[in-house]
Each structure stands twice: as C-alpha cells, then as structure tokens.
Motif scaffolding. Sequence first.
Motif, PDB file in Angstrom:
ATOM      1  N   LEU A  55      41.205 -21.387  53.905  1.00  0.00           N
ATOM      2  CA  LEU A  55      40.957 -19.971  54.162  1.00  0.00           C
ATOM      3  C   LEU A  55      42.043 -19.377  55.059  1.00  0.00           C
ATOM      4  O   LEU A  55      42.637 -20.080  55.872  1.00  0.00           O
ATOM      5  N   PRO A  56      42.269 -18.086  54.924  1.00  0.00           N
ATOM      6  CA  PRO A  56      43.247 -17.461  55.816  1.00  0.00           C
ATOM      7  C   PRO A  56      42.773 -17.538  57.266  1.00  0.00           C
ATOM      8  O   PRO A  56      41.575 -17.578  57.542  1.00  0.00           O
ATOM      9  N   VAL A  57      43.719 -17.537  58.189  1.00  0.00           N
ATOM     10  CA  VAL A  57      43.395 -17.668  59.608  1.00  0.00           C
ATOM     11  C   VAL A  57      42.573 -16.483  60.089  1.00  0.00           C
ATOM     12  O   VAL A  57      41.614 -16.634  60.823  1.00  0.00           O
ATOM     13  N   ALA A  58      42.920 -15.302  59.675  1.00  0.00           N
ATOM     14  CA  ALA A  58      42.195 -14.112  60.115  1.00  0.00           C
ATOM     15  C   ALA A  58      42.126 -13.113  58.963  1.00  0.00           C
ATOM     16  O   ALA A  58      42.985 -13.091  58.093  1.00  0.00           O
ATOM     17  N   LEU A  59      41.101 -12.300  58.992  1.00  0.00           N
ATOM     18  CA  LEU A  59      40.970 -11.244  57.998  1.00  0.00           C
ATOM     19  C   LEU A  59      41.755 -10.022  58.439  1.00  0.00           C
ATOM     20  O   LEU A  59      41.878  -9.742  59.632  1.00  0.00           O
TER      21      LEU A  59
END
Length: 84
Positions: A55-59
């Motif tokens: 998953l990406p680190v942050a949205l």
Amino acid sequence: MQAITATELARQTRQVLDTVARQGQTVIIERNHVPVARIVPPEPTMTAAQALAGLPVALTLLQAQAWLADSRTDLDDSVRDPWA
C-alpha cells in the motif's frame, strides 16, 4: 508425496505431523493399499505488515476525502438504542 499406512500413522503421529510441518510435505494415508486421506501443510499466512507492504505510505488529500466519504455511506450521526 509420501504414502503411509493408517497403522503407521497411528503409531507415528507426531513424526508424521512434524514432517508435514517442517518440510511442507503432503502425506497420503492408505488402508489396504487404497488412499483414504491426505495430510497437507496449511496455506501460508501473511502478517499484517506483509499485507500492508504494497500500500502507499500515505493517501493524498483527495484520496483521504474520498475514503472518508465512502466510509460514512449509509451511516447517520443519530444515537440509537441498541436494546430496542
């Protein structure tokens, strides 16, 4: 795959299970030279860290707002009596 008799399984259950667990080997249980059961290792499990690794680190702000709006779909802010 290793094949053993039901009698061997009864006498050596611990060793058979150790083989399955350590080596990931499937064992076929036979009775009168006919396969009647199979002992297989469990499917590999994934830790939470492994599951989240892709998953990406942050949205982004837009992604966060979309997630928040989507998570509140069909919910309202009223207080309800759970016993009613």
